[in-house]
Design a protein around this motif. Structure first.
Motif, PDB file in Angstrom:
ATOM      1  N   ASP A   1      -9.980  13.871 -27.496  1.00  0.00           N
ATOM      2  CA  ASP A   1      -9.863  14.157 -28.927  1.00  0.00           C
ATOM      3  C   ASP A   1     -10.448  15.522 -29.250  1.00  0.00           C
ATOM      4  OD1 ASP A   1      -9.526  11.306 -28.676  1.00  0.00           O
ATOM      5  OD2 ASP A   1      -9.896  11.138 -30.832  1.00  0.00           O
ATOM      6  N   HIS A   2      -9.828  16.230 -30.165  1.00  0.00           N
ATOM      7  CA  HIS A   2     -10.426  17.482 -30.640  1.00  0.00           C
ATOM      8  C   HIS A   2      -9.886  17.849 -32.021  1.00  0.00           C
ATOM      9  CE1 HIS A   2      -6.714  18.857 -28.620  1.00  0.00           C
ATOM     10  NE2 HIS A   2      -6.705  19.792 -29.545  1.00  0.00           N
ATOM     11  N   LEU A   3     -10.513  18.849 -32.606  1.00  0.00           N
ATOM     12  CA  LEU A   3     -10.110  19.342 -33.922  1.00  0.00           C
ATOM     13  C   LEU A   3      -9.353  20.639 -33.707  1.00  0.00           C
ATOM     14  CD1 LEU A   3     -10.503  18.817 -37.009  1.00  0.00           C
ATOM     15  CD2 LEU A   3     -12.518  20.263 -36.886  1.00  0.00           C
TER      16      LEU A   3
ATOM     17  N   TYR B   1      -7.084  16.611 -36.787  1.00  0.00           N
ATOM     18  CA  TYR B   1      -7.580  15.902 -35.613  1.00  0.00           C
ATOM     19  C   TYR B   1      -6.436  15.599 -34.655  1.00  0.00           C
ATOM     20  CZ  TYR B   1     -11.832  15.281 -38.285  1.00  0.00           C
ATOM     21  OH  TYR B   1     -12.966  15.510 -38.997  1.00  0.00           O
TER      22      TYR B   1
ATOM     23  N   VAL C   1     -13.783   8.006 -33.718  1.00  0.00           N
ATOM     24  CA  VAL C   1     -14.445   9.035 -34.512  1.00  0.00           C
ATOM     25  C   VAL C   1     -13.536  10.246 -34.366  1.00  0.00           C
ATOM     26  CG1 VAL C   1     -16.495  10.437 -34.850  1.00  0.00           C
ATOM     27  CG2 VAL C   1     -16.717   8.102 -33.986  1.00  0.00           C
ATOM     28  N   TYR C   2     -12.849  10.596 -35.428  1.00  0.00           N
ATOM     29  CA  TYR C   2     -11.846  11.654 -35.347  1.00  0.00           C
ATOM     30  C   TYR C   2     -12.441  12.938 -34.777  1.00  0.00           C
ATOM     31  CZ  TYR C   2      -8.668   8.718 -38.005  1.00  0.00           C
ATOM     32  OH  TYR C   2      -7.855   7.691 -38.409  1.00  0.00           O
ATOM     33  N   GLY C   3     -11.742  13.476 -33.811  1.00  0.00           N
ATOM     34  CA  GLY C   3     -12.177  14.721 -33.190  1.00  0.00           C
ATOM     35  C   GLY C   3     -13.167  14.514 -32.058  1.00  0.00           C
ATOM     36  N   VAL C   4     -13.682  13.293 -31.906  1.00  0.00           N
ATOM     37  CA  VAL C   4     -14.668  13.026 -30.843  1.00  0.00           C
ATOM     38  C   VAL C   4     -14.095  12.109 -29.776  1.00  0.00           C
ATOM     39  CG1 VAL C   4     -16.954  12.104 -30.305  1.00  0.00           C
ATOM     40  CG2 VAL C   4     -16.597  13.374 -32.430  1.00  0.00           C
ATOM     41  N   GLY C   5     -13.590  10.935 -30.182  1.00  0.00           N
ATOM     42  CA  GLY C   5     -13.039  10.016 -29.189  1.00  0.00           C
ATOM     43  C   GLY C   5     -12.957   8.603 -29.717  1.00  0.00           C
TER      44      GLY C   5
END
Lengths: 335, 273
Positions: free
Chosen positions: A253-255, A260, B46-50
């Motif tokens: 996951d990343h921004l 997102y 958790v958006y952007g984290v995992g």
């Protein structure tokens, strides 16, 4: 069965390339790899096998799973697969697609990304003329002439090719070029049978096993054997990444520009963090455990869960392993 | 394209409660699940984290909210711990096979928890208490490393008032602790139940589960009636990513709750035996 003359095959290739997105084996730097071709002449169909399987056209090394815009709340779904013809796939690699179908399309949660690519890519297989030393497709009946995941099976015989339509998608393609094909005659079928017999005999003289016995791998693990074999393994994961069946994935996951993004990409059970949890607990903590799992998964665990063997005998893991690990040794011992 | 099983739906954290020094209980709203069974889990993002799997710890009868008790451990759990009330997180599920609530009907029940392993059992306790007439006696044996690590302490009184026979223990006593000191197996003989006809559900660290199963059999509980919830790393929750494929089972699809006999067939490492 249909018959396609050599000249007809050339015209089919030209017709496909001028009307569709065609992916075929090409030669580059001494290897064969699948690439999108612009001219029929680029396709190199007299090859043993490609360095890497065509798996990545269905299950890319890395793909976006979703994008979520926190401001608008909009969820962007990934793009659907685009129409293409995958030409010249060896029967083993085509069969790997039918194994992946069993796994990734299994209800109730079929993988929509894989499914859309499977729907949009027409797969045309081409029989093997000279199986490589490391090939063992006979063990899983995934070749060398006919596979199980292709839409059209092509078999090269003297003077042309035999054409077997294997799916509705294959029939649609054939219908578009109907004038090139004729019904196969008795002499063609005779040549086909002869080729099939000769290649099967040649391969079974190298290795022949009773594959239904492989389930015993799970039941009676020979720890000593696996300990010795695992000692060679350098955990480079080449075997997984070159395998036409290995499907395990990781996510990241990343921004990206305030949106997102989640991507999924190939993972490998040889990795020491594959099963390690955040707490540090790991149900498969040692290299021997992971090494055992690789073979048990392919030969016993995938069959039990998905009703298909997780190996198609393409031999890539045998030829690429820098440490000389050879899955055929496992097969000979348990099969 | 069919429904994307990998894409979570956004919900809000409406309440964060400090449960123990390293664990918080998060209340999410709205509850997007039509229904779920106690013991099932969800994937939280958790958006952007995992993303990671977590047991649902709230009551299946709470149609408005979902609750998760989360211990700070790795990147995803740390990021959740940093979150504030009102923030958006992603959720998808419910996944897996929960506790065997049908088989439990009409019989007495023993629940054995260790540490944060009480989370999936809390969902079951709330389910049982809501349907108290359908079940026999309900006993709970719960242990933690220390009194401050006992989860849901403020709910114990309510559980006892509604008829739960609750037995507590800690590995190491501290402060004004007057209860039992010792691992959870030292209190398993306390509930007075018809052991041959009691359904037992357990969840906790793997080493605890191993010794609890052994002790239960010694005490005369029937293997046929013993279930445990196991944990594994997961990336999809729907049987595709390969991370929780052990033996012939996927923890995400066939579990996380397994019968005693099924656990015997799992390979070394994931099997509690």
């Amino acid at each position: 069965m249909l018959f396609l003359s050599e000249d007809g095959f050339k015209r089919l290739l030209n017709g496909l390339v001028s009307s569709r997105n065609v992916i075929a084996p090409v030669e580059a730097n001494g290897y064969f790899d699948f690439k999108t071709i612009k001219h029929a002449g680029e396709a190199f169909l007299d090859y043993s096998n490609t360095r890497l399987p065509p798996k990545r056209f269905f299950l890319p090394q890395r793909e976006i799973v979703f994008k979520h815009d926190p401001k608008t709340g909009v969820l962007h779904e990934p793009a659907l697969g685009s129409e293409a013809v995958l030409l010249g796939v060896r029967p083993c690699d085509a069969s790997a697609l039918s194994v992946l179908d069993n796994i990734l399309l299994k209800p109730p949660n079929p993988d929509p990304l894989y499914e859309s690519r499977r729907r949009s890519i027409t797969v045309i297989s081409l029989s093997c003329a000279k199986p490589r030393e490391e090939c063992f497709c006979n063990v899983f009946e995934t070749g060398p002439v006919r596979g199980s995941g292709e839409d059209i099976t092509l078999t090269r015989i003297t003077g042309g090719l035999l054409v077997e339509v294997r799916s509705g998608r294959g029939q649609i393609l054939i219908d578009g070029f109907a004038s090139l094909f004729e019904e196969a005659g008795a002499q063609h079928l005779e040549k086909y049978e002869e080729l099939s017999r000769r290649l099967t005999k040649e391969m079974s003289s190298r290795i022949e096993i009773a594959r239904e016995r492989l389930v015993r791998l799970e039941e009676t693990l020979d720890e000593k054997f696996f300990q010795n074999e695992a000692q060679k393994c350098v955990e480079c994961s080449l075997c997984s990444f070159a395998c036409p069946v290995c499907y395990c994935f990781d996510t990241e996951d990343h921004l990206e520009k305030n949106v997102y993004v989640r991507a999924k990409g190939w993972d490998t059970c040889a990795s020491p963090v594959f099963t390690r949890m955040a707490s540090g607990l790991d149900p498969r903590p040692s290299k021997v455990d992971r090494f055992c799992h690789r073979f048990c998964h392919k030969l016993s665990r995938i069959p039990m869960a998905f009703n298909a063997y997780g190996c198609v005998g393409c031999g890539r893991c045998v030829s690429l392993c820098p440490a000389g690990v050879d899955i055929r040794e496992v097969l000979k011992r348990w099969g | 394209m069919g429904l994307n099983p990998y894409a979570p739906k956004p919900v809000r954290i409406i309440r964060i409660k400090d449960e123990t020094p390293d664990t918080k209980t998060f209340t999410l709203s709205p509850n997007l699940f039509e229904s779920f069974a106690p013991g099932q889990f969800a994937m939280l993002t958790v958006y952007g984290v995992g993303e990671a799997p977590f047991s649902i710890c709230s009551s299946p009868f709470d149609k408005d909210r979902l609750q998760f008790s989360i211990r700070r451990m790795g990147s995803v759990t740390s990021a959740i711990h940093e979150a504030s009330e009102g923030e958006e997180i992603g959720v998808r599920g419910p996944y897996g096979r929960g506790w065997p609530v049908k088989e439990m009907e009409g019989r007495s029940i023993l629940l054995v928890g260790g540490g944060i392993g009480l989370a999936p059992l809390r969902s079951l306790i709330l389910h049982l208490l809501e349907n108290k007439n359908n079940y026999g006696e309900i006993a709970v044996c719960y242990g933690a490393r220390s009194p401050s690590l006992l989860m849901y302490r403020d709910e114990f009184e309510e559980w006892i008032r509604r008829g739960v026979d609750l037995h507590l223990t800690v590995d190491v006593g501290e402060g004004d602790w007057k209860g039992n000191v010792g691992v959870v197996t030292t209190i398993l003989d306390k509930p007075k139940l018809n052991r041959a006809d009691t359904v037992v559900c357990t969840c906790g660290p793997p080493v605890m589960i191993r010794f609890v199963l052994k002790k239960l059999v010694e005490l005369g509980y029937s293997k046929e009636n013993i279930y445990a919830s196991l944990e594994s790393k997961m990336k999809c929750g729907v049987g595709k990513c390969g991370h929780c494929h052990f033996g012939r089972k996927h923890i995400c699809l066939d579990g996380p709750v397994f019968k005693y006999s099924e656990m015997l067939e799992l390979p070394r490492g994931i099997s509690p035996f």
